[in-house]
Motif scaffolding. Structure first.
Motif, PDB file in Angstrom:
ATOM      1  N   GLY A  99     -20.383  17.416 -87.587  1.00 21.39           N
ATOM      2  CA  GLY A  99     -21.553  17.925 -86.872  1.00 21.39           C
ATOM      3  C   GLY A  99     -22.838  17.688 -87.648  1.00 21.39           C
ATOM      4  N   ARG A 100     -22.769  17.881 -88.950  1.00 25.51           N
ATOM      5  CA  ARG A 100     -23.935  17.640 -89.805  1.00 25.51           C
ATOM      6  C   ARG A 100     -24.312  16.160 -89.782  1.00 25.51           C
ATOM      7  NH1 ARG A 100     -22.912  19.518 -95.533  1.00 25.51           N
ATOM      8  NH2 ARG A 100     -22.780  21.505 -94.474  1.00 25.51           N
ATOM      9  N   ARG A 101     -23.292  15.294 -89.825  1.00 26.20           N
ATOM     10  CA  ARG A 101     -23.558  13.843 -89.770  1.00 26.20           C
ATOM     11  C   ARG A 101     -24.220  13.445 -88.456  1.00 26.20           C
ATOM     12  NH1 ARG A 101     -19.386   9.744 -92.477  1.00 26.20           N
ATOM     13  NH2 ARG A 101     -21.135   8.378 -92.109  1.00 26.20           N
ATOM     14  N   LEU A 102     -23.758  14.044 -87.376  1.00 28.35           N
ATOM     15  CA  LEU A 102     -24.326  13.714 -86.068  1.00 28.35           C
ATOM     16  C   LEU A 102     -25.771  14.169 -85.971  1.00 28.35           C
ATOM     17  CD1 LEU A 102     -21.277  14.506 -83.806  1.00 28.35           C
ATOM     18  CD2 LEU A 102     -22.280  12.274 -84.235  1.00 28.35           C
ATOM     19  N   ARG A 103     -26.058  15.350 -86.503  1.00 26.32           N
ATOM     20  CA  ARG A 103     -27.442  15.837 -86.469  1.00 26.32           C
ATOM     21  C   ARG A 103     -28.360  14.929 -87.279  1.00 26.32           C
ATOM     22  NH1 ARG A 103     -24.898  20.675 -86.609  1.00 26.32           N
ATOM     23  NH2 ARG A 103     -25.107  20.938 -88.855  1.00 26.32           N
ATOM     24  N   THR A 104     -27.903  14.506 -88.473  1.00 24.69           N
ATOM     25  CA  THR A 104     -28.744  13.626 -89.287  1.00 24.69           C
ATOM     26  C   THR A 104     -28.882  12.246 -88.648  1.00 24.69           C
ATOM     27  OG1 THR A 104     -26.889  12.906 -90.663  1.00 24.69           O
ATOM     28  CG2 THR A 104     -28.159  14.801 -91.439  1.00 24.69           C
ATOM     29  N   GLY A 105     -27.891  11.833 -87.867  1.00 26.00           N
ATOM     30  CA  GLY A 105     -27.951  10.540 -87.180  1.00 26.00           C
ATOM     31  C   GLY A 105     -28.722  10.580 -85.878  1.00 26.00           C
ATOM     32  N   GLY A 106     -29.104  11.786 -85.444  1.00 30.50           N
ATOM     33  CA  GLY A 106     -29.895  11.924 -84.228  1.00 30.50           C
ATOM     34  C   GLY A 106     -29.109  11.806 -82.932  1.00 30.50           C
ATOM     35  N   VAL A 107     -27.790  11.985 -82.984  1.00 33.85           N
ATOM     36  CA  VAL A 107     -26.981  11.917 -81.765  1.00 33.85           C
ATOM     37  C   VAL A 107     -26.982  13.299 -81.120  1.00 33.85           C
ATOM     38  CG1 VAL A 107     -24.701  11.402 -80.824  1.00 33.85           C
ATOM     39  CG2 VAL A 107     -25.525  10.155 -82.821  1.00 33.85           C
ATOM     40  N   PRO A 108     -27.500  13.409 -79.896  1.00 35.05           N
ATOM     41  CA  PRO A 108     -27.574  14.723 -79.254  1.00 35.05           C
ATOM     42  C   PRO A 108     -26.220  15.205 -78.725  1.00 35.05           C
ATOM     43  CG  PRO A 108     -28.433  13.061 -77.779  1.00 35.05           C
ATOM     44  CD  PRO A 108     -28.107  12.366 -79.074  1.00 35.05           C
ATOM     45  N   THR A 109     -26.114  16.490 -78.557  1.00 30.82           N
ATOM     46  CA  THR A 109     -24.884  17.101 -78.036  1.00 30.82           C
ATOM     47  C   THR A 109     -24.560  16.566 -76.656  1.00 30.82           C
ATOM     48  OG1 THR A 109     -25.400  19.088 -79.299  1.00 30.82           O
ATOM     49  CG2 THR A 109     -23.788  19.318 -77.535  1.00 30.82           C
ATOM     50  N   ARG A 110     -25.583  16.288 -75.882  1.00 33.04           N
ATOM     51  CA  ARG A 110     -25.402  15.773 -74.517  1.00 33.04           C
ATOM     52  C   ARG A 110     -24.569  14.484 -74.516  1.00 33.04           C
ATOM     53  NH1 ARG A 110     -30.108  12.763 -71.176  1.00 33.04           N
ATOM     54  NH2 ARG A 110     -29.305  11.025 -72.357  1.00 33.04           N
ATOM     55  N   SER A 111     -24.819  13.608 -75.467  1.00 33.38           N
ATOM     56  CA  SER A 111     -24.078  12.352 -75.546  1.00 33.38           C
ATOM     57  C   SER A 111     -22.626  12.592 -75.925  1.00 33.38           C
ATOM     58  CB  SER A 111     -24.730  11.410 -76.554  1.00 33.38           C
ATOM     59  OG  SER A 111     -26.008  11.036 -76.110  1.00 33.38           O
ATOM     60  N   LEU A 112     -22.389  13.551 -76.810  1.00 32.73           N
ATOM     61  CA  LEU A 112     -21.020  13.874 -77.200  1.00 32.73           C
ATOM     62  C   LEU A 112     -20.249  14.488 -76.039  1.00 32.73           C
ATOM     63  CD1 LEU A 112     -21.635  15.289 -80.761  1.00 32.73           C
ATOM     64  CD2 LEU A 112     -20.796  13.038 -80.117  1.00 32.73           C
ATOM     65  N   VAL A 113     -20.914  15.348 -75.279  1.00 30.48           N
ATOM     66  CA  VAL A 113     -20.265  15.951 -74.113  1.00 30.48           C
ATOM     67  C   VAL A 113     -19.911  14.865 -73.099  1.00 30.48           C
ATOM     68  CG1 VAL A 113     -20.624  17.495 -72.146  1.00 30.48           C
ATOM     69  CG2 VAL A 113     -21.283  18.229 -74.431  1.00 30.48           C
ATOM     70  N   ALA A 114     -20.827  13.935 -72.888  1.00 31.28           N
ATOM     71  CA  ALA A 114     -20.551  12.822 -71.969  1.00 31.28           C
ATOM     72  C   ALA A 114     -19.360  12.002 -72.481  1.00 31.28           C
ATOM     73  CB  ALA A 114     -21.785  11.934 -71.821  1.00 31.28           C
ATOM     74  N   GLY A 115     -19.324  11.760 -73.787  1.00 31.26           N
ATOM     75  CA  GLY A 115     -18.216  11.017 -74.365  1.00 31.26           C
ATOM     76  C   GLY A 115     -16.884  11.725 -74.175  1.00 31.26           C
ATOM     77  N   VAL A 116     -16.866  13.037 -74.378  1.00 32.11           N
ATOM     78  CA  VAL A 116     -15.624  13.795 -74.224  1.00 32.11           C
ATOM     79  C   VAL A 116     -15.177  13.803 -72.757  1.00 32.11           C
ATOM     80  CG1 VAL A 116     -14.635  16.122 -74.357  1.00 32.11           C
ATOM     81  CG2 VAL A 116     -15.946  15.201 -76.278  1.00 32.11           C
ATOM     82  N   LEU A 117     -16.118  13.977 -71.838  1.00 31.58           N
ATOM     83  CA  LEU A 117     -15.760  13.999 -70.413  1.00 31.58           C
ATOM     84  C   LEU A 117     -15.171  12.662 -69.964  1.00 31.58           C
ATOM     85  CD1 LEU A 117     -18.746  16.010 -68.906  1.00 31.58           C
ATOM     86  CD2 LEU A 117     -16.388  16.786 -69.257  1.00 31.58           C
ATOM     87  N   VAL A 118     -15.805  11.576 -70.369  1.00 28.38           N
ATOM     88  CA  VAL A 118     -15.285  10.251 -69.990  1.00 28.38           C
ATOM     89  C   VAL A 118     -13.966   9.973 -70.723  1.00 28.38           C
ATOM     90  CG1 VAL A 118     -15.780   7.778 -69.911  1.00 28.38           C
ATOM     91  CG2 VAL A 118     -17.596   9.416 -69.415  1.00 28.38           C
ATOM     92  N   ALA A 119     -13.814  10.509 -71.944  1.00 24.16           N
ATOM     93  CA  ALA A 119     -12.550  10.345 -72.676  1.00 24.16           C
ATOM     94  C   ALA A 119     -11.402  11.041 -71.949  1.00 24.16           C
ATOM     95  CB  ALA A 119     -12.683  10.901 -74.096  1.00 24.16           C
ATOM     96  N   VAL A 120     -11.653  12.215 -71.390  1.00 20.64           N
ATOM     97  CA  VAL A 120     -10.614  12.928 -70.646  1.00 20.64           C
ATOM     98  C   VAL A 120     -10.192  12.114 -69.427  1.00 20.64           C
ATOM     99  CG1 VAL A 120     -10.151  14.986 -69.248  1.00 20.64           C
ATOM    100  CG2 VAL A 120     -11.246  15.212 -71.480  1.00 20.64           C
ATOM    101  N   VAL A 121     -11.164  11.582 -68.713  1.00 20.90           N
ATOM    102  CA  VAL A 121     -10.853  10.745 -67.549  1.00 20.90           C
ATOM    103  C   VAL A 121     -10.097   9.495 -68.005  1.00 20.90           C
ATOM    104  CG1 VAL A 121     -11.841   9.333 -65.704  1.00 20.90           C
ATOM    105  CG2 VAL A 121     -12.790  11.601 -66.185  1.00 20.90           C
ATOM    106  N   GLY A 122     -10.583   8.869 -69.075  1.00 19.40           N
ATOM    107  CA  GLY A 122      -9.934   7.667 -69.603  1.00 19.40           C
ATOM    108  C   GLY A 122      -8.507   7.917 -70.046  1.00 19.40           C
TER     109      GLY A 122
END
Length: 157
Positions: free
Chosen positions: A67-90
């Motif tokens: 989580g700390r790495r993602l914050r420093t990299g500027g990846v928002p939570t919204r993108s992670l949620v989208a990734g998890v949702l598409v991963a479940v479908v996938g």
């Protein structure tokens, strides 16, 4: 405790470790649970406490460090949620492998929509993948430490 039960618990540990690498089962929970059952039944209380502390520390590190790495990299939570949702479908479209591809696709599309260009979206996607890899590495390391503790408990008992 009978040898048969010990062997069944060892199989649970192995399946749990595989479940960490191939995200089908709650792997770390299975490893911890099997070792905890053995420790309680054999009344090896030091092992029960040790593996529970390792489990709790592993869970905490698994979410804090990536989580700390993602914050420093500027990846928002919204993108992670989208990734998890598409991963479940996938996962259901193409079992196991589809989850990884779905996560990448979900994060990439979300970042593409947010940033507007492929050149900007791809580094964020790679950053998210590295964070997920770190999380899996922490979980696997914790599972291996719990397994090694159990091996020590088997020798000790």
């Amino acid at each position: 405790m009978t040898t048969t039960v010990t062997v069944l618990l060892a199989l649970c540990v192995v399946v749990g470790l595989l479940g960490i690498v191939v995200p089908v089962l709650p792997g770390l929970l299975l490893v911890w649970g099997a070792v905890l059952v053995w420790a309680v039944v054999t009344q090896t209380w030091w092992l029960a406490v040790l593996v529970t502390v390792l489990y709790a520390a592993g869970l905490a590190l698994q979410y804090v460090l990536p989580g700390r790495r993602l914050r420093t990299g500027g990846v928002p939570t919204r993108s992670l949620v989208a990734g998890v949702l598409v991963a479940v479908v996938g996962f259901f479209v193409i079992p196991v492998v589809g989850a990884v591809g779905g996560f990448v696709l979900g994060v990439f599309v979300s970042e593409l929509q947010r940033l507007g260009s492929t050149g900007s979206a791809w580094p964020s996607t790679v950053h998210a993948l590295k964070a997920v890899g770190l999380s899996m590495l922490i979980e696997l390391s914790t599972g291996l430490l719990i397994s090694a503790s159990w091996a020590a408990g088997l020798v000790w008992a």
